[in-house]
Structures are given as structure tokens and as C-alpha cells.
Motif scaffolding. Structure first.
Motif, PDB file in Angstrom:
ATOM      1  N   CYS A 217       0.842  -1.194   0.000  1.00  0.00           N
ATOM      2  CA  CYS A 217       0.000   0.000   0.000  1.00  0.00           C
ATOM      3  C   CYS A 217       0.881   1.248   0.000  1.00  0.00           C
ATOM      4  O   CYS A 217       1.834   1.346   0.777  1.00  0.00           O
ATOM      5  CB  CYS A 217      -0.899  -0.021   1.234  1.00  0.00           C
TER       6      CYS A 217
ATOM      7  N   LEU B 122      -0.739  -5.784   0.027  1.00  0.00           N
ATOM      8  CA  LEU B 122      -2.076  -5.762  -0.556  1.00  0.00           C
ATOM      9  C   LEU B 122      -2.562  -7.182  -0.851  1.00  0.00           C
ATOM     10  O   LEU B 122      -1.767  -8.060  -1.178  1.00  0.00           O
ATOM     11  CB  LEU B 122      -2.068  -4.946  -1.849  1.00  0.00           C
TER      12      LEU B 122
ATOM     13  N   LEU C 150      -6.868  -4.762  -5.834  1.00  0.00           N
ATOM     14  CA  LEU C 150      -6.130  -5.142  -4.638  1.00  0.00           C
ATOM     15  C   LEU C 150      -6.655  -4.314  -3.477  1.00  0.00           C
ATOM     16  O   LEU C 150      -7.068  -3.172  -3.648  1.00  0.00           O
ATOM     17  CB  LEU C 150      -4.634  -4.912  -4.832  1.00  0.00           C
ATOM     18  N   TYR C 151      -6.592  -4.896  -2.279  1.00  0.00           N
ATOM     19  CA  TYR C 151      -7.167  -4.281  -1.088  1.00  0.00           C
ATOM     20  C   TYR C 151      -6.128  -4.237   0.029  1.00  0.00           C
ATOM     21  O   TYR C 151      -5.398  -5.203   0.250  1.00  0.00           O
ATOM     22  CB  TYR C 151      -8.377  -5.110  -0.643  1.00  0.00           C
ATOM     23  N   CYS C 152      -6.085  -3.120   0.753  1.00  0.00           N
ATOM     24  CA  CYS C 152      -5.220  -3.007   1.924  1.00  0.00           C
ATOM     25  C   CYS C 152      -6.076  -3.229   3.177  1.00  0.00           C
ATOM     26  O   CYS C 152      -6.961  -2.411   3.470  1.00  0.00           O
ATOM     27  CB  CYS C 152      -4.558  -1.641   1.980  1.00  0.00           C
TER      28      CYS C 152
ATOM     29  N   THR D 125      -8.549   0.462  -1.800  1.00  0.00           N
ATOM     30  CA  THR D 125      -8.414  -0.484  -2.904  1.00  0.00           C
ATOM     31  C   THR D 125      -7.689   0.207  -4.047  1.00  0.00           C
ATOM     32  O   THR D 125      -7.728   1.429  -4.182  1.00  0.00           O
ATOM     33  CB  THR D 125      -9.778  -0.989  -3.409  1.00  0.00           C
TER      34      THR D 125
END
Length: 184
Positions: free
Chosen positions: A13, A20, A44-46, A52
Motif C-alpha cells: 500500500c 495488498l 487489490l485491497y489493503c 483499494t
């Protein structure tokens, strides 16, 4: 290439530095020279900060509907003196034509970003050991016009990029390296 599976890459991130995680995909329309394609854009997500991000392929810049090589071909033809109609009819097939106003918008944006991209490339050339006088290659140092900066940009790009890329188009290779949203 990544139609059914996300690329196996590890990213962190930009905000918090946490790793991520995969977070699905959505499909986006991209216009090429010959057709309208639906391509997957992986997200992608943190988990720490909840942000995202989307992984765009190198031939797209954010919010662009046309592939980089289509926009690059249009700008190159306009710089060579083609009319807007000629640009429109020589860069895509009739099934995926775009309007004159689209070309004008690309042209104005390219004129606006040419100076900052030129200076960035010149800085990269100098820091890599290039010892030529880059300002001497500027087309007109008296009463310069924005088109002169575009010509200089093309000269700098030819010095900066590998030769095979220069013949095929450089936007897809150069845009991810640039700070900011890219120039094509």
C-alpha cells in the motif's frame, strides 16, 4: 494474458506500506484499432487502511477508453500535419471510429503535458550519463510554440527509449515510468 487469473505480484500500500491482498476484478471496455475489447481489471485491497487499487495494464492510463497505441498513433499523425479527419480514418477501422473532438482533446492534453514530460526525460538522460547538449536539439529557441516542444519531446523519447520500442510506439513502455498519470 490475465483473462481468468490475476497476475502473481506482491505490492504494498502506498499509504501505509502493508501488503495488498487480491480483491476481485471488474471488466472494462478498451477500444483498440480494430474492435472494442472487454478486459479484466484486477483489484487489490489493503486490510490496514481499507483502500483499494486497480492494476491497469501498461497499455491503459486511468480513465482512458482507448488503448495507448491508438492515442499515440493519433498524436503522431497530427504532429505530422494530418487533418483531424485523416487522423480519425487512419488510426482505427470504421467500426470503432472516434469523433474529431476526441482527437482535439488528446492533442490539447498532449500539448499541455509535453513540457513536463520533456523535462522529466531530459533529467533521466542526464542522470544516466548522457553528455550531449539537450537544449541544442530544441527546434526553435526564439518564439517557441507548443508544437516545438512536442518535436523536442519526440527527439528526447528517441534518445531515451530502446530502438525497437521507438519504431512500434513508446507510450505503453514510458507511461508507467512517468510520475503522474502518463502522457499518452
Amino acid at each position: 494474458m490475465y483473462g481468468e487469473r490475476a497476475p502473481e505480484i506482491k505490492l504494498c500500500c502506498e499509504t501505509c506500506g502493508h501488503s495488498l491482498h487480491k480483491h476481485g476484478r471488474y471488466y472494462r471496455s478498451v477500444t483498440t484499432k480494430y474492435r472494442l475489447e472487454q478486459i479484466p481489471i484486477y483489484r487489490l485491497y489493503c486490510p490496514d487502511c481499507g483502500k483499494t487499487t486497480s492494476l491497469l495494464p501498461d497499455f491503459l492510463v486511468p480513465w482512458a477508453r482507448f488503448a495507448t497505441w491508438v492515442r499515440e498513433a493519433a498524436i503522431t499523425r497530427k504532429l505530422r500535419g494530418f487533418s483531424y479527419r485523416q487522423v480519425r480514418t487512419t488510426t482505427t477501422v470504421p467500426a470503432v471510429r472516434y469523433s474529431h473532438s476526441t482527437i482535439k482533446r488528446w492533442w490539447r492534453r498532449h500539448l499541455q503535458t509535453a513540457s513536463s514530460v520533456s523535462l522529466w526525460i531530459a533529467e533521466q538522460l542526464i542522470s544516466s550519463g548522457f553528455d550531449g547538449d539537450l537544449l541544442q536539439t530544441y527546434p526553435s529557441r526564439v518564439a517557441a510554440k507548443p508544437v516545438d516542444t512536442l518535436i523536442w519531446l519526440q527527439q528526447l523519447v528517441a534518445l531515451y527509449t530502446p530502438a525497437p520500442l521507438w519504431r512500434q510506439g513508446v507510450g505503453s513502455w514510458l507511461n508507467p515510468q512517468l510520475p503522474g498519470p502518463g502522457f499518452l
